[in-house]
Design a protein around this motif. Structure first.
Motif, PDB file in Angstrom:
ATOM      1  N   SER A   6      59.782  61.986  24.132  1.00  0.00           N
ATOM      2  CA  SER A   6      58.828  62.481  23.139  1.00  0.00           C
ATOM      3  C   SER A   6      59.096  63.945  22.800  1.00  0.00           C
ATOM      4  O   SER A   6      59.330  64.765  23.663  1.00  0.00           O
ATOM      5  CB  SER A   6      57.406  62.345  23.699  1.00  0.00           C
ATOM      6  N   GLU A   7      59.088  64.241  21.502  1.00  0.00           N
ATOM      7  CA  GLU A   7      59.213  65.624  21.058  1.00  0.00           C
ATOM      8  C   GLU A   7      57.872  66.345  21.201  1.00  0.00           C
ATOM      9  O   GLU A   7      57.807  67.550  21.202  1.00  0.00           O
ATOM     10  CB  GLU A   7      59.683  65.666  19.604  1.00  0.00           C
ATOM     11  N   ARG A   8      56.793  65.563  21.285  1.00  0.00           N
ATOM     12  CA  ARG A   8      55.450  66.111  21.370  1.00  0.00           C
ATOM     13  C   ARG A   8      55.161  66.549  22.799  1.00  0.00           C
ATOM     14  O   ARG A   8      55.575  65.907  23.752  1.00  0.00           O
ATOM     15  CB  ARG A   8      54.457  65.014  20.967  1.00  0.00           C
ATOM     16  N   SER A   9      54.430  67.631  22.942  1.00  0.00           N
ATOM     17  CA  SER A   9      54.080  68.081  24.287  1.00  0.00           C
ATOM     18  C   SER A   9      52.786  67.399  24.728  1.00  0.00           C
ATOM     19  O   SER A   9      51.932  67.059  23.909  1.00  0.00           O
ATOM     20  CB  SER A   9      53.930  69.601  24.312  1.00  0.00           C
ATOM     21  N   ASN A  10      52.662  67.187  26.024  1.00  0.00           N
ATOM     22  CA  ASN A  10      51.502  66.528  26.620  1.00  0.00           C
ATOM     23  C   ASN A  10      51.133  67.199  27.931  1.00  0.00           C
ATOM     24  O   ASN A  10      51.948  67.910  28.528  1.00  0.00           O
ATOM     25  CB  ASN A  10      51.805  65.054  26.922  1.00  0.00           C
ATOM     26  N   TRP A  11      49.929  66.929  28.368  1.00  0.00           N
ATOM     27  CA  TRP A  11      49.499  67.318  29.708  1.00  0.00           C
ATOM     28  C   TRP A  11      49.775  66.140  30.633  1.00  0.00           C
ATOM     29  O   TRP A  11      49.547  64.985  30.269  1.00  0.00           O
ATOM     30  CB  TRP A  11      48.004  67.635  29.731  1.00  0.00           C
ATOM     31  N   TYR A  12      50.283  66.448  31.838  1.00  0.00           N
ATOM     32  CA  TYR A  12      50.593  65.428  32.834  1.00  0.00           C
ATOM     33  C   TYR A  12      49.904  65.788  34.137  1.00  0.00           C
ATOM     34  O   TYR A  12      49.575  66.949  34.386  1.00  0.00           O
ATOM     35  CB  TYR A  12      52.111  65.338  33.053  1.00  0.00           C
ATOM     36  N   LEU A  13      49.710  64.775  34.960  1.00  0.00           N
ATOM     37  CA  LEU A  13      49.032  64.956  36.238  1.00  0.00           C
ATOM     38  C   LEU A  13      50.057  64.996  37.365  1.00  0.00           C
ATOM     39  O   LEU A  13      50.913  64.108  37.467  1.00  0.00           O
ATOM     40  CB  LEU A  13      48.041  63.806  36.454  1.00  0.00           C
ATOM     41  N   LEU A  14      49.980  66.054  38.178  1.00  0.00           N
ATOM     42  CA  LEU A  14      50.860  66.204  39.339  1.00  0.00           C
ATOM     43  C   LEU A  14      50.063  66.017  40.620  1.00  0.00           C
ATOM     44  O   LEU A  14      48.941  66.531  40.732  1.00  0.00           O
ATOM     45  CB  LEU A  14      51.458  67.608  39.386  1.00  0.00           C
ATOM     46  N   GLN A  15      50.634  65.329  41.571  1.00  0.00           N
ATOM     47  CA  GLN A  15      50.029  65.252  42.893  1.00  0.00           C
ATOM     48  C   GLN A  15      50.703  66.288  43.774  1.00  0.00           C
ATOM     49  O   GLN A  15      51.931  66.440  43.747  1.00  0.00           O
ATOM     50  CB  GLN A  15      50.206  63.867  43.507  1.00  0.00           C
ATOM     51  N   CYS A  16      49.894  67.029  44.529  1.00  0.00           N
ATOM     52  CA  CYS A  16      50.420  68.069  45.406  1.00  0.00           C
ATOM     53  C   CYS A  16      50.501  67.555  46.835  1.00  0.00           C
ATOM     54  O   CYS A  16      49.853  66.580  47.195  1.00  0.00           O
ATOM     55  CB  CYS A  16      49.514  69.296  45.361  1.00  0.00           C
ATOM     56  N   LYS A  17      51.277  68.245  47.640  1.00  0.00           N
ATOM     57  CA  LYS A  17      51.314  67.943  49.061  1.00  0.00           C
ATOM     58  C   LYS A  17      49.965  68.324  49.657  1.00  0.00           C
ATOM     59  O   LYS A  17      49.254  69.166  49.104  1.00  0.00           O
ATOM     60  CB  LYS A  17      52.460  68.700  49.726  1.00  0.00           C
ATOM     61  N   PRO A  18      49.574  67.709  50.778  1.00  0.00           N
ATOM     62  CA  PRO A  18      48.249  67.975  51.342  1.00  0.00           C
ATOM     63  C   PRO A  18      47.982  69.467  51.552  1.00  0.00           C
ATOM     64  O   PRO A  18      48.799  70.182  52.126  1.00  0.00           O
ATOM     65  CB  PRO A  18      48.274  67.234  52.681  1.00  0.00           C
ATOM     66  N   HIS A  19      46.853  69.930  51.032  1.00  0.00           N
ATOM     67  CA  HIS A  19      46.362  71.299  51.168  1.00  0.00           C
ATOM     68  C   HIS A  19      47.314  72.347  50.576  1.00  0.00           C
ATOM     69  O   HIS A  19      47.343  73.486  51.026  1.00  0.00           O
ATOM     70  CB  HIS A  19      46.064  71.643  52.633  1.00  0.00           C
TER      71      HIS A  19
END
Length: 178
Positions: A6-19
């Motif tokens: 996609s040429e369009r920008s989007n918000w994505y969800l990241l999972q982080c390591k615990p704490h």
């Protein structure tokens, strides 16, 4: 992870390591990514004293704004980042509307440590939950994070215990006559 064309920008969800939400947030900012880490100010009792701390609204998760031309490769190896959250074999996108709503909620002045303590009779506005937009009067504290307020509700006054973070002190206006 499949490539995003996609040429369009989007918000994505990241999972982080615990704490490691804050660590991931700082490291991504240092790499010039646009990151949103929703946090709320809340009152906590720590070692017997009430303190005001910022807490993650979604512990273990961050939002990142990326376009199809952005370099996604360094994100996976960024300290604190675990992975992209995926749905249907691709990264989960979050609409701009949801991000703006979260930003508005996180940056509202719900309770500031500089505010004077509440005293009985103070007027409060409910800003969150099913009773939002109702106005009430502070009665008493009910622990460190909850308060008892008096609301005009269902044609009578109701004493209700609710989270302090769901309330905002109403601005008192002074009327002067000339």
């Amino acid at each position: 992870m499949p490539a995003i064309s996609s040429e369009r920008s989007n918000w994505y969800l990241l999972q982080c390591k615990p704490h490691q939400d804050e660590r991931a947030h700082i490291n991504l900012l240092q790499q010039n990514y646009v990151v949103f880490h929703p946090q709320l100010l809340s009152a906590r009792v720590i070692r017997g004293k009430q303190q005001h701390v910022r807490e993650s609204l979604f512990p273990g998760y961050l939002f990142i704004h990326l376009g199809g031309n952005d370099n996604w490769t360094p994100i996976r190896s960024t300290r604190g980042v675990s992975r992209f959250v995926e749905f249907n074999h691709g990264p989960a996108t979050v609409t701009e509307h949801v991000i703006e709503h979260l930003r508005a909620r996180c940056f509202e002045s719900t309770y500031s440590p500089d505010d004077p303590p509440l005293t009985p009779g103070d007027h409060l506005q409910v800003i969150r939950g099913p009773l939002s937009t109702l106005e009430g009067v502070f009665i008493a504290s009910h622990g460190s994070e909850r308060v008892m307020i008096l609301l005009q509700f269902l044609n009578r006054e109701q004493a209700i215990c609710m989270p302090l973070s769901d309330l905002e002190r109403q601005q008192t206006t002074v009327h002067t006559t000339l």
